[in-house]
Design an enzyme around this catalytic site. Structure first.
Site, PDB file in Angstrom:
ATOM      1  CD  GLU A   1      -2.975  -1.111   2.283  1.00  0.00           C
ATOM      2  OE1 GLU A   1      -2.667  -0.576   3.368  1.00  0.00           O
ATOM      3  OE2 GLU A   1      -4.090  -1.635   2.092  1.00  0.00           O
TER       4      GLU A   1
ATOM      5  CD  GLU B   1      -3.708  -6.253   2.388  1.00  0.00           C
ATOM      6  OE1 GLU B   1      -4.547  -5.622   3.048  1.00  0.00           O
ATOM      7  OE2 GLU B   1      -2.488  -6.010   2.431  1.00  0.00           O
TER       8      GLU B   1
END
Ligand code: BG6
Length: 477
Positions: free
Chosen positions: A178, A370
């Protein structure tokens, strides 16, 4: 001449089904075999919370779920579900305990050798994040994390070491988890020790620039050392909707989405987009960018991976922006969506929007690394005397999201795989709780530190097994 009109009806053969985790959230053994401290060892209340002077007993991540000692048992369960891949990270501090040493820690290298061997033994392809919110604490304290250009060299030394060691064992790599989250969580994501209140926007974007250069450098080195490897970026994806059809709201959304697209644009196109150059100029942000940096950025990724949990909604009307009413990164409340027990708005169609948008923008393979529901689970004993969790809510969440993935696949979007977040219960990144469970496998550990650490299969375990076995045909539209 006519184009092929065969309809795509489902997931491709070889689709990489699996689960995901991160070293700091499940390995535990925070000081074993020469491991150094990372930023996680001093944030007992999660990535947005208080920073302690050193590790404290109430920090759930110090023990995690003891994956460090139990990985064989856990991988066996992953194999039983039919996992084709398993995503985890290498804890940078197991390899370089302080981050700025020149020689690696052999015991740390050996642990991942064994772990990757174990996965490969079961036919499970490792998918490895090089840096998942695990900056060595020393680099944070001594250098202010990624604000400092020296970080590029420390990271280069680390990735070169692990690429050389694990070539042939690991094919899929992600450079930073991220990467766009550094804008929102500078300490957890970027190891930046300057407090968010004191951190200037210039220093924040300088840190972003250093990470982008380091990511491109890792891609370059990785391809040189492992020609067969596939290296991807990893971004937090969050499609944003306008609160109304007022063009001002649409422009506000365009601007907030650019703060995310910027990261994938650089990784895929190899240069800064015009809108960011304009943003820097308009805000008098003068970054230190060298010619060598610009050359390095041209080393673009093989695929785009992302996390997806929720969409967001935005508006230009400041009076409608009530703090705490939106999702984790702000925005405004979307009245059309339900939320999880932690206030994350659930939006399966948002996942399809992300897939279609990324594909239309880049035409590069996409990997959902995810997705999942953090929920409170109740361990019960079933009629056969087995302990389990009836997690129909989790099954519904995952089913509905995967149905939308399939819709994108039917549109011709190239989706490489799907790994659910926290396939085995682990410690939450944002709140450091174990009560926020994502797994198919229940772990008997609780936020007061009690529990046997025993593992139990939830109802979703067999559900996911069937999804994988049928390559997604068992999903219910
Ligand atoms: C992502 C992170 O933001 O979301 C993971 O990459 C994290 O590390 C996951 O665990 C879920 O968030 P949380 O806060 O519920 O653990």
């Amino acid at each position: 001449m006519s184009f092929n009109t065969d309809k795509i009806t489902g997931f491709k053969e070889g689709f990489l089904w699996g689960g995901a985790a991160a070293a700091n959230q499940f390995e535990g053994a925070f000081d074993k075999d020469g491991k150094g401290l990372s930023v996680q060892d001093v944030t007992p209340n999660g990535g947005f919370g208080e920073i302690t002077d050193g590790p404290t007993e109430d920090n759930m991540k110090l023990v995690g779920i003891d994956f460090y000692n139990r990985y064989k048992e856990d991988i066996k369960l992953f194999a039983e579900m039919g996992f084709k891949t398993f995503r985890t990270s290498i804890a940078w501090t197991r390899i370089f305990p302080n981050g700025d040493e020149s020689e690696p820690n052999e015991a740390g290298l050996k642990f991942y050798d064994d772990l990757f061997d174990e996965l490969n033994k079961h036919g499970i392809e490792p998918l490895i994040t090089l840096s998942h919110y695990e900056t060595p604490l020393h680099l944070s304290k001594e250098y202010d994390g990624w604000v400092n250009r020296k970080m590029i060299g420390f990271y280069e030394n680390y990735v070169r070491t692990v690429f050389n060691r694990y070539k042939g064992k690991v094919k899929y790599w992600l450079t930073f988890n991220e990467i766009n989250s550094v804008l929102h969580a500078p300490f957890m994501s970027g190891g930046i020790s300057t407090s968010p209140e004191e951190l200037s926007e210039k220093d924040l974007f300088q840190a972003v620039h250093h990470e982008l250069v380091a990511s491109a450098l890792a891609t370059k080195i990785g391809h040189e050392i492992m020609p067969e490897a596939e290296i991807g970026c990893m971004v937090l994806a969050m499609p944003t909707y306008p609160l109304t059809s007022n063009p001002d709201d649409v422009i506000a959304v365009m601007e907030s989405e650019r703060k995310n697209y910027f990261f994938s644009d650089v990784h895929v196109r190899g240069e800064y987009p015009g809108y960011m150059k304009r943003y820097f100029a308009d805000n008098n942000i003068e970054l230190d960018v060298t010619d060598e940096d610009l050359e390095l950025l041209k080393n673009t990724v093989d695929f785009i991976s992302f996390s997806y949990y929720m969409s967001s909604t935005d508006t230009a009307d400041q009076s409608k922006k009530v703090k705490g009413e939106g999702n984790i990164l702000g925005g405004v409340h979307n009245p059309y969506l339900e939320a999880s027990e932690w206030g994350w708005q659930i939006d399966p169609k948002g996942l399809r929007i992300v897939l279609n948008d990324f594909w239309d923008r880049y035409q590069l393979p996409l990997f959902i690394v995810e997705n999942g529901l953090g929920a409170k689970d109740e361990l019960i004993t079933d009629e056969n005397g087995n302990k389990t969790v009836n997690d129909d809510y989790r099954i519904k969440y995952l089913n509905d999201h995967l149905v939308q993935v399939k819709e994108a696949v039917k549109d011709g979007v190239d989706v490489m795989g799907y790994t659910t977040w926290g396939c085995i219960d682990l410690v939450s990144a944002s709140t450091a709780q174990l009560a926020k469970r994502y797994g198919f496998i229940y772990v008997d550990r609780h936020d007061d530190g009690s529990g046997s650490l025993d593992r139990y299969k939830k109802k979703s375990f067999n559900w996911y097994k069937e999804v994988i076995e049928t390559n997604g045909e068992s999903l219910k539209a």
